[in-house]
Every structure is written in C-alpha cells, then in structure tokens.
Design an enzyme around this catalytic site. Sequence first.
Site, mmCIF file in Angstrom:
data_model
loop_
_atom_site.group_PDB
_atom_site.id
_atom_site.type_symbol
_atom_site.label_atom_id
_atom_site.label_comp_id
_atom_site.label_asym_id
_atom_site.label_seq_id
_atom_site.Cartn_x
_atom_site.Cartn_y
_atom_site.Cartn_z
ATOM 1 C CE1 TYR A 101 -4.100 -1.928 0.514
ATOM 2 C CE2 TYR A 101 -2.729 -3.230 1.994
ATOM 3 C CZ TYR A 101 -3.891 -3.069 1.258
ATOM 4 O OH TYR A 101 -4.838 -4.066 1.258
ATOM 5 C CG ASN A 163 -12.245 -5.820 5.710
ATOM 6 O OD1 ASN A 163 -11.326 -6.562 5.382
ATOM 7 N ND2 ASN A 163 -13.143 -5.376 4.855
ATOM 8 C CE1 TYR A 164 -5.326 -5.487 13.162
ATOM 9 C CE2 TYR A 164 -4.520 -7.571 12.255
ATOM 10 C CZ TYR A 164 -4.306 -6.411 12.983
ATOM 11 O OH TYR A 164 -3.074 -6.156 13.538
ATOM 12 N N GLY A 226 -13.614 -18.597 4.950
ATOM 13 C CA GLY A 226 -12.858 -18.780 3.719
ATOM 14 C C GLY A 226 -13.399 -19.899 2.859
ATOM 15 N N GLY A 229 -16.606 -21.854 3.858
ATOM 16 C CA GLY A 229 -17.941 -21.270 3.860
ATOM 17 C C GLY A 229 -18.126 -20.229 4.946
ATOM 18 C CB ALA A 230 -20.022 -17.904 5.914
ATOM 19 N N GLY A 253 -10.768 -9.442 -2.602
ATOM 20 C CA GLY A 253 -12.110 -8.903 -2.767
ATOM 21 C C GLY A 253 -13.216 -9.885 -2.452
ATOM 22 C CG ASP A 256 -14.362 -6.140 0.400
ATOM 23 O OD1 ASP A 256 -14.439 -6.123 1.642
ATOM 24 O OD2 ASP A 256 -13.349 -5.773 -0.221
ATOM 25 C CG ASP A 292 -10.146 -5.515 -5.246
ATOM 26 O OD1 ASP A 292 -10.064 -5.406 -4.022
ATOM 27 O OD2 ASP A 292 -9.149 -5.560 -5.993
#
Length: 314
Positions: A101, A163-164, A226, A229-230, A253, A256, A292
């Site tokens: 970045y 979103n660390y 990841g 799944g969730a 991405g 998001d 993304d």
Amino acid sequence: MTDVLTFGEALVTLRADRPIRSGGALHMSVAGAEVNVAIGLARLGHRARWVGCTSRDEFGALVLRTLRAENVDVANVEQAEGPTGLAVFESRIADVTRVSYHRSGSAGSRLTPRHLKAPLREGARVVHMTGITAALGHGPLRAVRTAVSAVRASGATLCLDVNYRAKLWSRETATAALRPLAAQADILVASDDELALAAPGGTVTEAQQVEALLACGVREIVVKRGAEGAEVFNASGAVARPALDVPVEDTVGAGDAFVAGYLSALLDGEPIDRRLERAVTLGAFAVASRGDWEGLPVREELGLVHAVPGSTLR
C-alpha cells in the site's frame, strides 16, 4: 431513501502481470473494501451510496468515473488535499497475492464526521462500515463513531465488518477501537481469526465470543471461514453454509463480495439461509475472476456460477 450507505477510502489498484522487481505491465482499476461492497450491491439493483474524500489528481477522477459508471451514488463525495492511495498487487504462488500500500497522507484519510452529516440525515436502510476506515486516522475513526451513534438513534441497520489490516494498525490498537463499536452493531461480520478483536475481553473460544457479543445486543454474527464457507449466529442458534467450489483466479475482494451478497439478500427480506446462499455465491464470483469487483454479477447472472464446470458445494 438509500438502501445502503457506506463510507471509507477508495484506492487505485495496480496489478502486476509478473513480480514487480522483474518489471512488466500494470493493470489499473479502483477498489477499497467499502467501494467493493457498494459496487456489488449496485450491480444487484440496490441503491448504494458511497461517501469519502477523493484526490484532485487524475487517479481521483478515475475513482469517481468508475463509481458513476457502476451506478453508485457519489453525491456526497468531496475532493480533498493529498494524493489518491495506491494498492499494488502481485501474484506469487498459486492464489497467494502480495499487496503493498501507498496511502500515507492520502485524500481518503481526510474523512471526518462533517462528510457524513448530510447522508446520515437523509437516511439509509443499512449503514455499512469497516475496521479499515477506523484504522485510517483520527478523523476517519471519529467519522465511524459518529455514524454509529447516528445509526443507533435512527433505527437503521448497522453492519460492521472487522476487516482487520495488520499494515494499518496493531491487534491491540484495533481491539481497543473496535470492541466498543462492535457492541453497538446489529450485524457483525468477521473472519474466524478476527472475532477476538471485536468480542468482549475475557473470551477465548469462538463459542464464548459469540455468546458475549449476543449478550451485548448484536443481532447477527456472521463468521467467514474462507474456503470452508460461513456461519451465522443469532439468538435462535446457528446456520452454516459451505462455500461454492469453483476454479480460483484471485481471492482478493472475496470477503467484500460476500458482504455485498449478504446485505443484498437482507434488503430483499430473505431469511438467513438464503442470505448465506447469496453471500457465498458472490464470493464464488469474486474468486473465480480477476480483480476486486470486476467479475461480480448483475442479478440475472446469479445462477451462472453453478454452470461453471466442476463447481459444487464443498
């Protein structure tokens, strides 16, 4: 009224076609966690508004042009001093991407509570924010805190994605800032290794962290796992959903995209299992394409991912 209001920093991305030290071409686009979510929602037909500060340079012009082209409302975006932040991506091994970045002193870090005054007054069904914005400096953190207070008073749904980013702040600093915010969220999104940053102190296991957050008043805790799944936890129990197994092109991405899918189905009034289904579907679109958000679907394309050869539920 806007469906989803989100705010933060928009970045210009540069993707290398080979290791940067070897030279080669760079492909330019636009990204940023909140920008990605806004575009994902707009493509599905929702009214998405993004608020932030953009630079007066040509990169800033690219940000605005891209968001307008994607039907994201940028009426409350303000031009500010400072350059546009840059994110440089280079693929290294398999689906591992290295990111560097260049955002110190960027226009995006000039965000303050003042920039959110009008859009918060106009209202939104959902206000979405991330820990990335809170990590950008004193002004952005105050903007996040102001938004949390305003949303709690308005009755809108508040979604916080942890979103660390270790390159922006330490886990200790993030924990101190995020725990008070997480306790006021209606929907908390975190990967399984981020949950401890948001959960009250003294909790060790995931079960303890979830229980403590629910006791604070968080309505839904969405844990991203990841490739596995969730899972969503609420007062009624837990609902899990495996990921879609698709050929992986680029994992950047995906988180998001997952959030955009979840909020889209929430706005449509879908139950949790259907929200998770749309969330993992958008996540699959993201990892199966480069960029993304570039490969994210419009609503009519949601079923296409199941037509990918070999795509299955894990």
